[in-house]
Design a protein around this motif. Sequence first.
Motif, mmCIF file in Angstrom:
data_model
loop_
_atom_site.group_PDB
_atom_site.id
_atom_site.type_symbol
_atom_site.label_atom_id
_atom_site.label_comp_id
_atom_site.label_asym_id
_atom_site.label_seq_id
_atom_site.Cartn_x
_atom_site.Cartn_y
_atom_site.Cartn_z
ATOM 1 N N MET A 196 0.842 -1.206 0.000
ATOM 2 C CA MET A 196 0.000 0.000 0.000
ATOM 3 C C MET A 196 0.868 1.242 0.000
ATOM 4 N N GLU A 197 0.221 2.382 -0.142
ATOM 5 C CA GLU A 197 0.923 3.665 -0.202
ATOM 6 C C GLU A 197 0.149 4.685 0.638
ATOM 7 N N PRO A 198 0.097 4.505 1.979
ATOM 8 C CA PRO A 198 -0.815 5.291 2.801
ATOM 9 C C PRO A 198 -0.443 6.759 2.951
ATOM 10 N N GLN A 199 0.849 7.088 2.947
ATOM 11 C CA GLN A 199 1.273 8.473 3.139
ATOM 12 C C GLN A 199 2.291 8.880 2.082
ATOM 13 N N GLY A 200 2.053 8.405 0.852
ATOM 14 C CA GLY A 200 2.952 8.742 -0.237
ATOM 15 C C GLY A 200 4.200 7.895 -0.289
ATOM 16 N N GLN A 201 4.307 6.862 0.573
ATOM 17 C CA GLN A 201 5.435 5.942 0.511
ATOM 18 C C GLN A 201 4.925 4.510 0.598
ATOM 19 N N THR A 202 5.633 3.610 -0.030
ATOM 20 C CA THR A 202 5.213 2.215 -0.058
ATOM 21 C C THR A 202 5.420 1.552 1.291
ATOM 22 N N VAL A 203 4.407 0.820 1.740
ATOM 23 C CA VAL A 203 4.478 0.009 2.951
ATOM 24 C C VAL A 203 4.068 -1.407 2.573
ATOM 25 N N ASN A 204 4.824 -2.389 3.051
ATOM 26 C CA ASN A 204 4.567 -3.791 2.738
ATOM 27 C C ASN A 204 4.321 -4.555 4.031
ATOM 28 N N VAL A 205 3.113 -5.086 4.209
ATOM 29 C CA VAL A 205 2.787 -5.952 5.341
ATOM 30 C C VAL A 205 2.751 -7.377 4.814
ATOM 31 N N THR A 206 3.642 -8.222 5.313
ATOM 32 C CA THR A 206 3.789 -9.576 4.782
ATOM 33 C C THR A 206 3.400 -10.620 5.816
ATOM 34 N N VAL A 207 2.546 -11.545 5.400
ATOM 35 C CA VAL A 207 2.124 -12.677 6.227
ATOM 36 C C VAL A 207 2.802 -13.927 5.681
ATOM 37 N N SER A 208 3.444 -14.696 6.567
ATOM 38 C CA SER A 208 4.110 -15.927 6.146
ATOM 39 C C SER A 208 3.709 -17.080 7.055
ATOM 40 N N THR A 209 3.114 -18.125 6.477
ATOM 41 C CA THR A 209 2.812 -19.364 7.195
ATOM 42 C C THR A 209 3.086 -20.511 6.235
ATOM 43 N N THR A 210 2.845 -21.735 6.691
ATOM 44 C CA THR A 210 3.018 -22.894 5.810
ATOM 45 C C THR A 210 1.689 -23.401 5.260
ATOM 46 N N ASP A 211 0.616 -22.651 5.497
ATOM 47 C CA ASP A 211 -0.713 -23.077 5.060
ATOM 48 C C ASP A 211 -1.402 -21.909 4.361
ATOM 49 N N ARG A 212 -1.857 -22.139 3.130
ATOM 50 C CA ARG A 212 -2.431 -21.044 2.336
ATOM 51 C C ARG A 212 -3.680 -20.458 2.984
ATOM 52 N N ASP A 213 -4.567 -21.313 3.505
ATOM 53 C CA ASP A 213 -5.788 -20.813 4.126
ATOM 54 C C ASP A 213 -5.484 -19.969 5.355
ATOM 55 N N THR A 214 -4.477 -20.390 6.130
ATOM 56 C CA THR A 214 -4.094 -19.617 7.313
ATOM 57 C C THR A 214 -3.575 -18.247 6.918
ATOM 58 N N SER A 215 -2.703 -18.198 5.917
ATOM 59 C CA SER A 215 -2.166 -16.916 5.464
ATOM 60 C C SER A 215 -3.257 -16.006 4.936
ATOM 61 N N THR A 216 -4.186 -16.577 4.168
ATOM 62 C CA THR A 216 -5.290 -15.787 3.626
ATOM 63 C C THR A 216 -6.163 -15.231 4.733
ATOM 64 N N GLU A 217 -6.457 -16.057 5.732
ATOM 65 C CA GLU A 217 -7.292 -15.629 6.851
ATOM 66 C C GLU A 217 -6.632 -14.492 7.629
ATOM 67 N N LEU A 218 -5.346 -14.643 7.892
ATOM 68 C CA LEU A 218 -4.619 -13.596 8.619
ATOM 69 C C LEU A 218 -4.560 -12.299 7.806
ATOM 70 N N ALA A 219 -4.275 -12.428 6.501
ATOM 71 C CA ALA A 219 -4.203 -11.246 5.644
ATOM 72 C C ALA A 219 -5.550 -10.537 5.559
ATOM 73 N N ASP A 220 -6.637 -11.311 5.483
ATOM 74 C CA ASP A 220 -7.972 -10.715 5.436
ATOM 75 C C ASP A 220 -8.264 -9.944 6.728
ATOM 76 N N GLY A 221 -7.822 -10.485 7.865
ATOM 77 C CA GLY A 221 -8.019 -9.781 9.127
ATOM 78 C C GLY A 221 -7.269 -8.478 9.175
ATOM 79 N N ILE A 222 -6.046 -8.471 8.646
ATOM 80 C CA ILE A 222 -5.259 -7.233 8.590
ATOM 81 C C ILE A 222 -5.912 -6.232 7.648
ATOM 82 N N LEU A 223 -6.273 -6.694 6.458
ATOM 83 C CA LEU A 223 -6.876 -5.813 5.458
ATOM 84 C C LEU A 223 -8.148 -5.175 5.985
ATOM 85 N N GLY A 224 -8.971 -5.950 6.690
ATOM 86 C CA GLY A 224 -10.233 -5.425 7.188
ATOM 87 C C GLY A 224 -10.096 -4.487 8.370
ATOM 88 N N SER A 225 -8.907 -4.457 8.997
ATOM 89 C CA SER A 225 -8.728 -3.603 10.178
ATOM 90 C C SER A 225 -7.717 -2.487 9.949
#
Length: 233
Positions: A196-225
Amino acid sequence: MNRTRLGAAVFAPALLLTLLVGCGSGGGSDEPSGDSASSESSSAAEDSSGGSSEEASDSADSGNRVSGDGVSFAKPEGWITLEADDLTQQAEGNSDVAEAARQMNLSPEELTQAMGQASVFLIDPEGGNGTFADNINVLAPGGTKPPDSVIEQQFSQLGATVQDLRTEDSDLGEVTVVSYVLPVAAGKVQGVSLIMEPQGQTVNVTVSTTDRDTSTELADGILGSLQADDSGQ
């Protein structure tokens, strides 16, 4: 800095940490990070999130938040939070740094070196399998967000296979969501990057797990909040 070099700056630190974690030299398991690792990670996620993305989102909205690099989001319940000072000046003798390093099969020195550019680093103390632990990190390389073609190219050059790349709306504007697989010594990491680019600079929030559903769930929680960080950090 041109677009291609900026892309590398955006993604390399986060993927470098993943590679270091997957190659940790501590007491790891001889089993590959396949179904067994995914099962452990999924089980841990269900324990902490209630087993559904909807419940995870509800929990995130009412739980503690973490802030860094101009962004704020709800952290998963029970996760260890390390901020920039923990990873630099206050690393020595910090029990949270020691525990995070142990979970990720690294020495405290290796962890702090790998995460020297991070403003926030989160780890699930229950999401490890002896060679890898579920984690989230926040990095701000600066500059404007690269186009999708450059993003995909840079992930590929860093050894990752992009499975999905899309744009989502958030309270901070448009977010590029990249789901990818990254082979490491311990197996495969299923990652999701929120760029994302919230204040004119790029910010990268990275989720890393060994399970795709877990990573997606965590990323969705971050995105929604996601919200702007007004704490001055």
